[in-house]
Design a protein around this motif. Structure first.
Motif, mmCIF file in Angstrom:
data_model
loop_
_atom_site.group_PDB
_atom_site.id
_atom_site.type_symbol
_atom_site.label_atom_id
_atom_site.label_comp_id
_atom_site.label_asym_id
_atom_site.label_seq_id
_atom_site.Cartn_x
_atom_site.Cartn_y
_atom_site.Cartn_z
ATOM 1 N N THR A 157 25.964 96.168 2.863
ATOM 2 C CA THR A 157 24.914 96.610 1.956
ATOM 3 C C THR A 157 23.673 95.805 2.317
ATOM 4 O OG1 THR A 157 25.307 94.947 0.226
ATOM 5 C CG2 THR A 157 26.628 96.979 0.116
ATOM 6 N N ASP A 158 22.625 95.985 1.553
ATOM 7 C CA ASP A 158 21.409 95.210 1.798
ATOM 8 C C ASP A 158 21.619 93.732 1.502
ATOM 9 O OD1 ASP A 158 20.057 97.478 2.554
ATOM 10 O OD2 ASP A 158 19.152 97.799 0.573
ATOM 11 N N TYR A 159 22.637 93.400 0.702
ATOM 12 C CA TYR A 159 22.810 92.027 0.227
ATOM 13 C C TYR A 159 24.043 91.307 0.747
ATOM 14 C CZ TYR A 159 19.378 93.914 -2.953
ATOM 15 O OH TYR A 159 18.270 94.528 -3.459
#
Length: 105
Positions: free
Chosen positions: A27-29
């Motif tokens: 994911t982005d994180y």
């Protein structure tokens, strides 16, 4: 094909024999590594991360395995958490920026 559509990178037969399956999700994180390791006990596992790769190794009474998994992005190896339940290893790592901003004075 479904793995790719779900955001996973398939690394089937990743060194743990024909029954093993390793997937990497991002994911982005965070980046998550999920490995099916049949026949491996928690006490047999060793996990290392250098920020770009995760190495999963196991020594059982019959075999010795080691797999280096290249991650799709840089991670903070100190943020890693792992769980192992019923032969499934799950490692979660926080993403980090590939470079740092430098203040100019």
């Amino acid at each position: 094909m479904m793995e790719g559509m779900a955001g996973g990178i398939d690394a089937a037969d990743a060194g743990f024999g024909g029954d093993a399956h390793v997937s990497v999700y991002e994911t982005d994180y965070e980046i998550r590594v999920v490995a099916d390791l049949p026949g491996v006990d928690k006490d047999d596992l060793r996990i290392k991360c250098d920020g770009r790769n995760v190495t999963v190794a196991a020594t059982t009474t019959t075999s010795e395995y080691e797999e280096r998994i290249q991650l799709p992005g840089r991670v903070d190896e100190h943020s890693a958490s792992a769980s192992f339940n019923n032969g499934v290893l799950e490692i979660t790592l926080d993403r980090t920026d590939s470079s740092a901003n430098i203040d100019l004075s």
